[in-house]
Design a protein around this motif. Structure first.
Motif, PDB file in Angstrom:
ATOM      1  N   THR A  29     -22.804 -35.146-119.738  1.00  0.00           N
ATOM      2  CA  THR A  29     -23.093 -33.959-118.947  1.00  0.00           C
ATOM      3  C   THR A  29     -22.477 -34.131-117.585  1.00  0.00           C
ATOM      4  N   ALA A  30     -21.575 -33.284-117.234  1.00  0.00           N
ATOM      5  CA  ALA A  30     -20.899 -33.391-115.940  1.00  0.00           C
ATOM      6  C   ALA A  30     -21.535 -32.446-114.924  1.00  0.00           C
ATOM      7  N   GLY A  31     -22.811 -32.279-114.993  1.00  0.00           N
ATOM      8  CA  GLY A  31     -23.457 -31.341-114.094  1.00  0.00           C
ATOM      9  C   GLY A  31     -23.048 -29.934-114.493  1.00  0.00           C
ATOM     10  N   SER A  32     -23.191 -29.019-113.570  1.00  0.00           N
ATOM     11  CA  SER A  32     -22.895 -27.628-113.905  1.00  0.00           C
ATOM     12  C   SER A  32     -21.511 -27.201-113.424  1.00  0.00           C
ATOM     13  N   VAL A  33     -20.723 -28.183-112.935  1.00  0.00           N
ATOM     14  CA  VAL A  33     -19.434 -27.847-112.359  1.00  0.00           C
ATOM     15  C   VAL A  33     -18.439 -27.487-113.462  1.00  0.00           C
ATOM     16  N   SER A  34     -17.578 -26.508-113.188  1.00  0.00           N
ATOM     17  CA  SER A  34     -16.536 -26.183-114.157  1.00  0.00           C
ATOM     18  C   SER A  34     -15.372 -27.133-113.951  1.00  0.00           C
ATOM     19  N   VAL A  35     -14.605 -27.348-115.020  1.00  0.00           N
ATOM     20  CA  VAL A  35     -13.502 -28.294-114.952  1.00  0.00           C
ATOM     21  C   VAL A  35     -12.476 -27.853-113.907  1.00  0.00           C
ATOM     22  N   GLY A  36     -12.151 -26.564-113.873  1.00  0.00           N
ATOM     23  CA  GLY A  36     -11.167 -26.077-112.907  1.00  0.00           C
ATOM     24  C   GLY A  36     -11.632 -26.265-111.481  1.00  0.00           C
ATOM     25  N   ASP A  37     -12.899 -26.008-111.250  1.00  0.00           N
ATOM     26  CA  ASP A  37     -13.490 -26.192-109.932  1.00  0.00           C
ATOM     27  C   ASP A  37     -13.397 -27.654-109.512  1.00  0.00           C
ATOM     28  N   ALA A  39     -11.369 -29.942-110.668  1.00  0.00           N
ATOM     29  CA  ALA A  39      -9.965 -30.323-110.513  1.00  0.00           C
ATOM     30  C   ALA A  39      -9.465 -29.951-109.125  1.00  0.00           C
ATOM     31  N   SER A  40      -9.764 -28.730-108.702  1.00  0.00           N
ATOM     32  CA  SER A  40      -9.241 -28.303-107.400  1.00  0.00           C
ATOM     33  C   SER A  40      -9.939 -29.032-106.264  1.00  0.00           C
ATOM     34  N   LYS A  41     -11.194 -29.463-106.488  1.00  0.00           N
ATOM     35  CA  LYS A  41     -11.910 -30.170-105.414  1.00  0.00           C
ATOM     36  C   LYS A  41     -11.380 -31.582-105.177  1.00  0.00           C
ATOM     37  N   VAL A  42     -10.843 -32.229-106.201  1.00  0.00           N
ATOM     38  CA  VAL A  42     -10.378 -33.609-106.022  1.00  0.00           C
ATOM     39  C   VAL A  42      -8.859 -33.687-105.854  1.00  0.00           C
TER      40      VAL A  42
ATOM     41  N   SER B  32       8.148 -24.814-107.740  1.00  0.00           N
ATOM     42  CA  SER B  32       7.547 -23.484-107.714  1.00  0.00           C
ATOM     43  C   SER B  32       6.118 -23.512-108.241  1.00  0.00           C
ATOM     44  N   VAL B  33       5.587 -24.727-108.463  1.00  0.00           N
ATOM     45  CA  VAL B  33       4.270 -24.830-109.066  1.00  0.00           C
ATOM     46  C   VAL B  33       3.182 -24.438-108.066  1.00  0.00           C
ATOM     47  N   SER B  34       2.150 -23.775-108.548  1.00  0.00           N
ATOM     48  CA  SER B  34       1.037 -23.465-107.659  1.00  0.00           C
ATOM     49  C   SER B  34       0.100 -24.658-107.621  1.00  0.00           C
ATOM     50  N   VAL B  35      -0.611 -24.790-106.509  1.00  0.00           N
ATOM     51  CA  VAL B  35      -1.488 -25.945-106.340  1.00  0.00           C
ATOM     52  C   VAL B  35      -2.558 -25.986-107.431  1.00  0.00           C
ATOM     53  N   GLY B  36      -3.148 -24.844-107.736  1.00  0.00           N
ATOM     54  CA  GLY B  36      -4.188 -24.819-108.756  1.00  0.00           C
ATOM     55  C   GLY B  36      -3.671 -25.221-110.118  1.00  0.00           C
ATOM     56  N   ASP B  37      -2.487 -24.762-110.450  1.00  0.00           N
ATOM     57  CA  ASP B  37      -1.837 -25.119-111.700  1.00  0.00           C
ATOM     58  C   ASP B  37      -1.605 -26.623-111.772  1.00  0.00           C
ATOM     59  N   ALA B  38      -1.017 -27.182-110.695  1.00  0.00           N
ATOM     60  CA  ALA B  38      -0.759 -28.624-110.674  1.00  0.00           C
ATOM     61  C   ALA B  38      -2.065 -29.398-110.785  1.00  0.00           C
ATOM     62  N   SER B  40      -4.874 -28.616-112.200  1.00  0.00           N
ATOM     63  CA  SER B  40      -5.443 -28.622-113.547  1.00  0.00           C
ATOM     64  C   SER B  40      -4.580 -29.426-114.505  1.00  0.00           C
ATOM     65  N   LYS B  41      -3.278 -29.510-114.226  1.00  0.00           N
ATOM     66  CA  LYS B  41      -2.404 -30.281-115.117  1.00  0.00           C
ATOM     67  C   LYS B  41      -2.609 -31.787-114.995  1.00  0.00           C
ATOM     68  N   VAL B  42      -2.999 -32.262-113.840  1.00  0.00           N
ATOM     69  CA  VAL B  42      -3.158 -33.721-113.678  1.00  0.00           C
ATOM     70  C   VAL B  42      -4.616 -34.158-113.771  1.00  0.00           C
ATOM     71  N   TYR B  43      -5.522 -33.210-113.800  1.00  0.00           N
ATOM     72  CA  TYR B  43      -6.950 -33.560-113.796  1.00  0.00           C
ATOM     73  C   TYR B  43      -7.383 -34.023-115.186  1.00  0.00           C
ATOM     74  N   VAL B  44      -7.958 -35.184-115.250  1.00  0.00           N
ATOM     75  CA  VAL B  44      -8.547 -35.684-116.487  1.00  0.00           C
ATOM     76  C   VAL B  44     -10.047 -35.748-116.233  1.00  0.00           C
ATOM     77  N   ALA B  45     -10.776 -34.857-116.856  1.00  0.00           N
ATOM     78  CA  ALA B  45     -12.193 -34.703-116.553  1.00  0.00           C
ATOM     79  C   ALA B  45     -12.968 -35.976-116.911  1.00  0.00           C
ATOM     80  N   PRO B  46     -14.069 -36.223-116.198  1.00  0.00           N
ATOM     81  CA  PRO B  46     -14.918 -37.382-116.518  1.00  0.00           C
ATOM     82  C   PRO B  46     -15.227 -37.432-118.012  1.00  0.00           C
ATOM     83  N   GLY B  47     -15.010 -38.593-118.604  1.00  0.00           N
ATOM     84  CA  GLY B  47     -15.265 -38.755-120.032  1.00  0.00           C
ATOM     85  C   GLY B  47     -14.053 -38.482-120.900  1.00  0.00           C
ATOM     86  N   GLN B  48     -13.038 -37.816-120.340  1.00  0.00           N
ATOM     87  CA  GLN B  48     -11.806 -37.574-121.090  1.00  0.00           C
ATOM     88  C   GLN B  48     -10.814 -38.700-120.807  1.00  0.00           C
TER      89      GLN B  48
END
Lengths: 659, 659
Positions: A29-37, A39-42, B32-38, B40-48
């Protein structure tokens, strides 16, 4: 001869195992945070900088890591107590004395805790202090150059764990022993281990920190023979006091996992260091013989020196009353943490299922009223209930360490139940809990232990990693987890691996130091005795069997680059000066044969590699740090001839002289 | 005596400096990449988990790093050639022999290149090979345990830079010398440096790799005295050939940045290793004396052994024609990279402003037709135009190294103009370019050097970092940059710092090995001679002045935990067996006094720390890796008595025996 034990260890171990390791089957359980949120925070975009410096201890690697938050990126591994082949720390002639001790060269240790310097209880981030556990030492790192500039050995200590913790204005760094030991001469210390209660003592050293950071042991308190674990200074209203957690107040010397867990409560030891200062001023200290090393990096020469000290000033708090008071604390306390106001002291019994919070005001009242419940080894024990502000009920299992967000909340790591628990200091109510993956040790909130926390992020430093990253064989990186704590509920943002064992860390806003960084050393200020300030000054000088190579390095040339006339058995000193005056243009130096490490020489600095060739031949040397398009051409040759050879000293500098 | 040079070095250095460092004033453009796009592309969520393993050389730290892509997280620092206080590598009795050489213990080196094992030209990821430059060695890392399991020294070499590169089925690992040197006995090698052209030779060693990975030098080619830089094996149609870049074909020995940059073209050396094999089979090799170490980690005991080899088989390619051909290549070539099909060989002259691409088919035709333009030191020089597929015009300045995406595109790093340039192998047209921050060295695309690239990401390993991260004093981490190359244009996604100097790296899909990882060592398979398989077997045995401590570690106890009767001058061996059989439950071991490093013992393994106490006293030992709630209780005491003491050997195991 084998001493037999009547205790069934197998059964106890099984119970402790079950207690201490409840991971692996927890739902994700990663809390209630969305993955996109998250990602942009870190995410720190290319060219952007992190918001906080996180100075993280390396545990058993003896180093510190510099991590950026919120990205979790490792910006630097900073050698402190362990030799570091990467940049020659502990191998160069300049740095070797930094790792000297009263018993010789000690190039490894186990660094557990970080203390960032403070003024008025707030981070000023001039220095980072770190402790060496195994050979008790305290190091000071200059945070304008990120270099270890001072190491002070602590005598009469063993397992310097309860260290380094600092007072509100960095007046003192304290260092207390984890393992009580005999504290006499080497010969006096040869006593049977079973005489522990009689012969083993604890010590707490108060190390004075000067205006420029220089450390010296002001005085040492001799205490009962317990184990000290952690500590925190008072601040604000509790300035002048220091709080140390103790365990093994049973004074066991074997099977500690059983025998040191007998008592329902151990103690937090409260020390009135202002009172101790008064006694010192009044001449009540006693000078005793004690050998320990004091090592410093000279600012002008950039060379370390080591001085062996001969004595230390001790106070006997049993004779000099009203320095030490014991506060009962369940159960084998680890953390003893003071809130930003200085009023509340949080005890964390690592086998407990509650968190006692003590009130400094009530503690003072109890002491004034002599509201004691007995004595421990001659020292007064303050009545538990009298000092207690209250108890956090059912916080989880195995509280270890607490940090604060500056908004009235405390965050406690729960090792056994693997979670971080947020609670209100005022109401003691549990407000939130988030699981950690896995068993969490210390926490770090930027400014979290100070009078001014920046309660935006919390990092949990976890002790068991298992499946959190791609597997890398049996040995895995330890894991950290970053939480956003700016809202009511904690949000898990990121897992990131760490270097060594990230035992404890402090973090502070980047703006405190980012514009104060040293980028180069000015070549005109280089006072190294073997500096070479230009290619024209490069030379090779024989002095008996010593050969001094005054060498320059600048893109893309070493001067001299051909050397002959060195003989087997000569002591050859390569004093390499990096003439560059541009940020981030180091040069390296390595030579085949002299293969203990390389030199990595910052712009404007001089570093020395010593080598005693053991065989004749041609030994190439080269730059080890990719410095320019012609880096691969930045090389030379040394010819070594037999000891009885008549080959004359000869070298080629490649300078501008005419034929 | 000082040899005077008629060359004005100052002027040349200034020119080279200008050439080699054009960074700092470049505008910040992240594609030309947007920050949000980049993000999400490099983010590996906790547990992944990350998608790719990236095995990155550490350059001057002598280690490898294991990085996850796309997150850029450092999953492990893997000790190879440098002692590693963090886990005792190079300090334990078991690992010390791994760092032995023919000239003794060598605990540091400079690791530049990674080669991941292949079958049919595709990554099978059984092993990672790495080179030691300074003391020429090749290491093999087992990618099921991420351990260095074999190190082979290379004789007659100095600066083993053009290594390790492998053939299509990992038949051979090659290792070629960067610095040509005299290749006789130590005494024969004592020659004047100015006799370079007469006495200095290059060597290329072909190291046979067995089915289980075991390495042995099959044969060594003696070559002209040039500098070898990089190499690649042929594959597909060019299988059986190997291509080596050379520089300093001028054979200069001083001022190389000038004197080795004189020729308009150096060479790519093409080696027909299948032909060399035939000569070896036909008995044409010549055995010569050569001392070098061959070190292996034993699978059953987990102990390293070191064997000193006495001879090596050499082939003289000048006598045995049709092994070696030289192909002209402008200018001081660094990379020589073979495309996935095996048809195209890309030369990268680091001072050039174009990229020549050679055709294997045309090369073979030219050789068949003896279409030569002369000889170099007796070897035929293939006519440049005859071997040339074509030239990439105006790609930028200072091409270094090229990788491939498997879709017909090549990506070349441009050190001097600080960019990555994408071009079409077929049309040689430049398709895209992206700036790097800053000077880029090697590149890595997952599978990029193989027959089957996974062209999703590209990592640029940059040599100058400056302002990319929060500053950390004069010494900065080197920087990598991750690009998304799945589209027509490259998109910069992430800057991430690295460990040491990330010289070269390979990457491969995680699924190749993630389910094959060793998680524990089975205690029943532990064949270490001093293993202790249960607390009941723990003991202390004196053998003359040697004391063997058979010690167990399991949460939260060492057995024995009290030891007396050890004397000053005894050689004490702590053989610590970790009895845990659970993933990621290592234990550490450190003892005050024996302070060179700790043991870090994986589940089921035995590791040994040797210590010769030099003074009496009580020396606590403890677990250095936070293992359980009672980790702080996992400690014991050793008493050391004077050499002439009569204190008897005595220890307390704390086991289940009855009184």
């Amino acid at each position: 001869m084998k001493i037999k034990q009547a205790i069934n260890l197998t059964a106890i171990s099984a119970a402790v195992l079950a207690l201490s390791f409840s991971t692996g089957c927890r739902p994700e359980t990663a809390g209630s945070v969305s993955v996109g949120d998250a990602a942009s925070k870190v995410y720190v975009a290319p060219g952007q900088h992190d918001e906080f410096y996180n100075i993280v201890s390396g545990g058993f690697n003896g180093q510190m890591s510099v991590v950026g938050l919120p990205s979790g990126r490792v910006l630097k591994i900073l050698p402190v107590f362990s030799a570091h082949p990467e940049n020659g720390y502990g191998y160069t002639e300049e740095s070797k004395p930094m790792l000297n001790t009263a018993h010789g060269f000690v190039p490894w240790d186990d660094l557990h805790h970080i203390a960032i310097s403070t003024t008025n209880g707030e981070h000023d981030a001039r220095w980072a202090f770190g402790n060496a556990n195994n050979t008790p030492r305290i190091a000071r790192v200059d945070l304008t150059s990120f270099e270890t500039v001072e190491i002070l050995e602590i005598p009469n200590s063993a397992g310097n764990h309860s260290s380094p913790f600092i007072t509100e204005n960095t007046e003192y760094v304290v260092a207390s022993t984890r393992f009580s030991v005999p504290v006499g001469t080497d010969e006096e210390n040869d006593v049977p281990i079973e005489t522990y209660k009689e012969n083993f003592k604890g010590t707490v050293s108060f190390i004075k920190v000067g205006d420029k950071g220089d450390m010296s042991i002001a005085f040492q308190l001799v205490t009962p023979g317990v184990n000290f674990d952690l500590a925190r200074a008072g601040k604000g209203k509790s300035h002048g006091w220091f709080f140390f957690s103790t365990y093994n107040t049973e004074q066991a010397h074997t099977l500690l996992e059983v025998n040191a867990s007998q008592r329902d409560k151990d103690f937090i030891m409260a020390v009135n260091w202002k009172k101790a200062e008064e006694y010192i001023k009044a001449g009540k200290g006693k000078t005793v013989k004690a050998k320990y090393a004091h090592n410093k990096l000279d600012h002008d020469t950039h060379m370390a020196t080591s001085t062996i000290m001969e004595e230390v000033l001790q106070l006997d708090p049993k004779e000099l009353k009203d320095i030490i008071y014991f506060i009962p604390c369940p159960k084998s306390p680890h953390g003893t943490d003071v809130d930003p106001s200085g009023e509340y002291i949080v005890g964390s019994g690592k086998l407990a299922a509650l968190i006692p919070v003590f009130s400094f005001t009530k503690l003072m009242e109890a002491i004034d009223n002599q509201d004691f419940e007995g004595e421990y080894d001659g020292f007064p024990i303050v009545r538990y209930e009298s000092a207690l502000h209250g108890v956090v009920e059912k916080p989880g299992l195995g509280p270890l360490h607490t940090e604060f967000d500056g908004r009235g909340n405390a965050y406690t790591s729960m090792f056994v139940s693997s979670e971080v628990v947020k609670w209100s200091i005022e109401t003691l109510e549990v407000l939130d809990r988030q699981p950690t993956f896995y068993s969490v040790g210390h926490l770090s909130i930027p400014g979290g232990p100070t009078a001014k926390p920046h309660g935006k992020y919390l990092v949990a430093y976890n002790k068991i990693t298992k499946d959190r990253y791609l597997p890398t064989g049996p040995e895995l990186a330890h894991s950290a987890q970053l939480f956003d704590i700016s809202g009511d509920k904690m949000q898990l943002l990121l897992d990131f691996p760490t270097i060594g064992e990230p035992h404890y860390a402090e973090a502070f806003p980047a703006h405190l130091i980012k514009d104060k960084q040293v980028k180069i050393y000015k070549i005109e200020d280089n006072k190294h005795p073997y500096v070479t300030k230009g290619p024209g000054e490069a030379k090779v000088v024989r002095d008996g069997n010593k050969v001094h190579v005054y060498m320059t390095s600048i893109r893309s040339h070493f001067g001299p680059d051909n050397i002959e006339g060195v003989k087997v058995g000569d002591e050859v000193y390569f004093h390499v000066t990096n003439l560059e005056q541009d940020w981030d243009i180091p040069h390296g130096f390595a030579i085949k044969g002299a293969n203990t490490a390389e030199l990595l020489i910052m712009p404007g600095a001089t570093q020395t590699l010593k080598w005693t060739p053991d065989r004749p031949g041609i030994f190439p040397f080269y730059c080890t740090d990719f410095c320019s398009a012609l880096h691969q051409e930045m090389q030379g040759y040394l010819r070594v001839s037999p000891a009885n050879s008549t080959v004359a000293l000869k070298y080629s500098v490649g300078d501008t002289e005419e034929d």
